[in-house]
Write a protein that holds these residues in place. Structure first.
Motif, PDB file in Angstrom:
ATOM      1  N   ALA A 134       6.898  56.552  74.589  1.00 35.94           N
ATOM      2  CA  ALA A 134       7.515  55.951  73.607  1.00 35.94           C
ATOM      3  C   ALA A 134       7.577  56.638  72.074  1.00 35.94           C
ATOM      4  O   ALA A 134       8.443  56.372  71.321  1.00 35.94           O
ATOM      5  CB  ALA A 134       6.189  55.062  73.398  1.00 35.94           C
ATOM      6  N   GLN A 157       0.644  55.471  72.654  1.00 36.00           N
ATOM      7  CA  GLN A 157       1.793  54.921  73.014  1.00 36.00           C
ATOM      8  C   GLN A 157       2.160  53.453  72.623  1.00 36.00           C
ATOM      9  O   GLN A 157       0.989  52.576  72.966  1.00 36.00           O
ATOM     10  CB  GLN A 157       1.109  55.111  75.007  1.00 36.00           C
ATOM     11  CG  GLN A 157       2.756  54.066  75.635  1.00 36.00           C
ATOM     12  CD  GLN A 157       4.329  55.258  75.620  1.00 36.00           C
ATOM     13  OE1 GLN A 157       4.449  56.041  75.589  1.00 36.00           O
ATOM     14  NE2 GLN A 157       4.443  54.355  76.623  1.00 36.00           N
ATOM     15  N   THR A 211       3.744  50.630  72.164  1.00 34.75           N
ATOM     16  CA  THR A 211       4.330  49.491  72.794  1.00 34.75           C
ATOM     17  C   THR A 211       5.897  48.864  72.018  1.00 34.75           C
ATOM     18  O   THR A 211       5.933  47.523  72.125  1.00 34.75           O
ATOM     19  CB  THR A 211       3.621  48.330  73.675  1.00 34.75           C
ATOM     20  OG1 THR A 211       3.044  47.638  72.352  1.00 34.75           O
ATOM     21  CG2 THR A 211       2.739  49.285  74.536  1.00 34.75           C
ATOM     22  N   ALA A 270       9.981  47.419  74.872  1.00 36.96           N
ATOM     23  CA  ALA A 270       8.698  46.878  75.014  1.00 36.96           C
ATOM     24  C   ALA A 270       7.971  47.022  76.754  1.00 36.96           C
ATOM     25  O   ALA A 270       6.819  47.358  76.593  1.00 36.96           O
ATOM     26  CB  ALA A 270       8.250  45.466  74.551  1.00 36.96           C
ATOM     27  N   ASN A 271       8.524  46.845  77.394  1.00 39.19           N
ATOM     28  CA  ASN A 271       8.181  46.014  78.168  1.00 39.19           C
ATOM     29  C   ASN A 271       7.814  47.417  78.880  1.00 39.19           C
ATOM     30  O   ASN A 271       7.100  48.080  79.897  1.00 39.19           O
ATOM     31  CB  ASN A 271       8.898  45.313  79.797  1.00 39.19           C
ATOM     32  CG  ASN A 271       9.243  44.225  78.922  1.00 39.19           C
ATOM     33  OD1 ASN A 271       7.783  43.405  78.613  1.00 39.19           O
ATOM     34  ND2 ASN A 271      10.288  43.314  79.435  1.00 39.19           N
ATOM     35  N   ASN A 326       7.810  50.247  78.327  1.00 35.77           N
ATOM     36  CA  ASN A 326       6.504  51.460  77.295  1.00 35.77           C
ATOM     37  C   ASN A 326       5.085  50.681  77.744  1.00 35.77           C
ATOM     38  O   ASN A 326       4.191  51.534  77.528  1.00 35.77           O
ATOM     39  CB  ASN A 326       6.682  51.878  75.962  1.00 35.77           C
ATOM     40  CG  ASN A 326       8.244  52.184  75.288  1.00 35.77           C
ATOM     41  OD1 ASN A 326       7.962  53.408  76.096  1.00 35.77           O
ATOM     42  ND2 ASN A 326       8.360  51.878  74.804  1.00 35.77           N
ATOM     43  N   LEU A 327       4.803  49.066  77.531  1.00 36.88           N
ATOM     44  CA  LEU A 327       3.760  48.447  78.103  1.00 36.88           C
ATOM     45  C   LEU A 327       3.214  48.969  80.000  1.00 36.88           C
ATOM     46  O   LEU A 327       2.439  49.786  79.652  1.00 36.88           O
ATOM     47  CB  LEU A 327       4.139  47.490  77.733  1.00 36.88           C
ATOM     48  CG  LEU A 327       3.001  46.349  78.354  1.00 36.88           C
ATOM     49  CD1 LEU A 327       1.688  46.625  77.803  1.00 36.88           C
ATOM     50  CD2 LEU A 327       3.089  45.241  78.611  1.00 36.88           C
ATOM     51  N   LEU A 349       1.757  53.196  79.721  1.00 37.81           N
ATOM     52  CA  LEU A 349       0.325  52.269  79.206  1.00 37.81           C
ATOM     53  C   LEU A 349      -0.794  52.368  80.266  1.00 37.81           C
ATOM     54  O   LEU A 349      -1.141  53.271  80.290  1.00 37.81           O
ATOM     55  CB  LEU A 349       0.246  51.892  78.100  1.00 37.81           C
ATOM     56  CG  LEU A 349      -1.089  51.501  77.301  1.00 37.81           C
ATOM     57  CD1 LEU A 349      -1.363  52.625  77.063  1.00 37.81           C
ATOM     58  CD2 LEU A 349      -0.916  50.831  76.114  1.00 37.81           C
ATOM     59  N   ILE A 355      -2.613  52.662  69.945  1.00 34.73           N
ATOM     60  CA  ILE A 355      -0.914  51.541  70.246  1.00 34.73           C
ATOM     61  C   ILE A 355      -1.116  51.838  68.640  1.00 34.73           C
ATOM     62  O   ILE A 355      -1.393  50.556  67.920  1.00 34.73           O
ATOM     63  CB  ILE A 355      -1.715  50.175  70.917  1.00 34.73           C
ATOM     64  CG1 ILE A 355      -1.972  50.772  72.027  1.00 34.73           C
ATOM     65  CG2 ILE A 355      -0.212  49.832  71.051  1.00 34.73           C
ATOM     66  CD1 ILE A 355      -2.465  49.091  72.759  1.00 34.73           C
ATOM     67  N   VAL A 384      -1.485  40.543  77.330  1.00 31.84           N
ATOM     68  CA  VAL A 384      -1.372  41.909  77.218  1.00 31.84           C
ATOM     69  C   VAL A 384      -2.519  42.423  76.914  1.00 31.84           C
ATOM     70  O   VAL A 384      -3.131  43.886  77.916  1.00 31.84           O
ATOM     71  CB  VAL A 384      -0.722  42.414  75.618  1.00 31.84           C
ATOM     72  CG1 VAL A 384      -0.520  43.990  75.468  1.00 31.84           C
ATOM     73  CG2 VAL A 384       1.299  42.000  76.439  1.00 31.84           C
TER      74      VAL A 384
END
Length: 339
Positions: A14, A66, A68, A72-73, A75-76, A79, A98, A121
């Protein structure tokens, strides 16, 4: 008590430059080389994410850097999968660093039959094996309460205060801090108190979501250098319109200090063509080439602050000390020399 092992950093895709900058900064503090743990984070042909850690991490104090951010999805998931890989490799403690916490804008139910995605999350991070979270300028402070693990929320305002003192030196009496909406007053007031300047508000009223019907300035901005303060700038529509309204109400200059530069299209073009003299953002989200090349966008580094926060967590000392401008001054001394 300080840990017997050294802190170890690992990064997803990310914001690799920020992770590397944090590692360099920690190397300076520790007097030994602190590098990123050797690992691969890649995708299969169907875009499944795969993580492999090449170094022994058993019993180590691990920090995953990292944000997000967009996408976003992806990178999440990176993690979460990195956390699972470290947990299954017997890491001693896993802290998620984060810098930008995605889904933070979904922190409450705004209408019937909608999710509270920020809470979801938080649950995912905890279930993945993360034992502590370090972030910056959460969109809503109550998100810390979504977690049953420690959450350290750093603030960009002390660094922004250093930057404002440096760039507006000799003109602070002409500066006025602006909140772009009523909801951001607390954030703007906090910065205004740090730099000793008055506060005004741009009140916006929407006829329907995504459309701003009217903006009114609450306060006298005549002959003032206005500084708009907010946590997130996405498409920059509200920001650029607020800047224009301030100029129309007599402001001589408008600058903006925004923590997280999401800057989705067409934000950069809007900012380039706006009346704003400068937009200052942090590198919590890796800036694109368009952002870096824009003449009126400036990026403030967060690596010194995150490096010190990680060291404080590792050593078991106070993270809240980094909330003060006086504490961050020496950390940013090369960038903002003291008088």
């Amino acid at each position: 008590m300080p840990s017997l092992v050294e802190p170890k950093l690992i990064s997803g895709n990310a914001n690799k430059p920020l992770a590397e900058a944090v590692a360099r900064r920690m190397s300076m503090h520790r007097g030994i080389n602190v590098g990123l743990v050797d690992a691969r984070v890649e995708r299969f042909n169907d875009f499944e994410i795969f993580v492999e850690v090449y170094e022994n991490v058993r019993g180590e104090d691990m920090f995953i850097i990292q944000p997000t951010s967009n996408p976003a999805n992806d990178n999440l998931m990176e993690l979460l999968i990195m956390a699972d890989a470290l947990r299954r490799s017997s890491a001693g403690r896993i802290t998620a660093v984060i810098p930008y916490f995605g889904y933070a804008r979904q922190d409450r139910r705004t209408k019937a039959r909608t999710p509270i995605s920020a809470k979801l999350v938080a649950n995912l991070l905890t279930e993945a094996g993360i034992e502590r979270v370090l972030t910056m300028d959460l969109h809503a402070a109550q998100i810390q309460g979504f977690f049953d693990i420690p959450v350290d929320n750093l603030y960009a305002s002390p660094v922004f205060a250093l930057d404002i003192h440096h760039h507006f030196k000799g003109h602070l009496e002409d500066v006025m801090v602006i909140s772009p909406d009523v909801g951001g007053v607390a954030r703007a007031r906090e910065l205004a108190q740090r730099i000793g300047c008055p506060l005004a508000i741009v009140d916006k009223r929407r006829e329907k979501p995504g459309e701003i019907a009217e903006m009114t300035v609450i306060g006298d901005v005549t002959d003032k250098k206005c500084i708009i303060v907010d946590d997130i700038c996405d498409t920059a529509g509200t920001l650029c319109k607020a800047a224009q309204v301030l100029v129309d109400n007599g402001a001589t200059e408008v600058h903006s200090y925004i923590t997280h530069g999401v800057l989705s299209d067409p934000a950069v073009e809007r900012i380039k063509n706006s009346v704003m003299k400068s937009l200052v953002i942090t590198d919590s989200i890796e800036p694109t080439e368009d952002v870096k090349s824009a003449s009126n966008i400036r990026i403030v580094p967060t690596a010194p602050m995150f490096a010190q926060a990680i060291l404080n967590i590792w050593a078991g000392t106070s993270v809240s000390s980094l909330f003060e401008t006086d504490t961050l001054g020496p950390i940013y001394e090369g960038m903002y020399p003291r008088d």
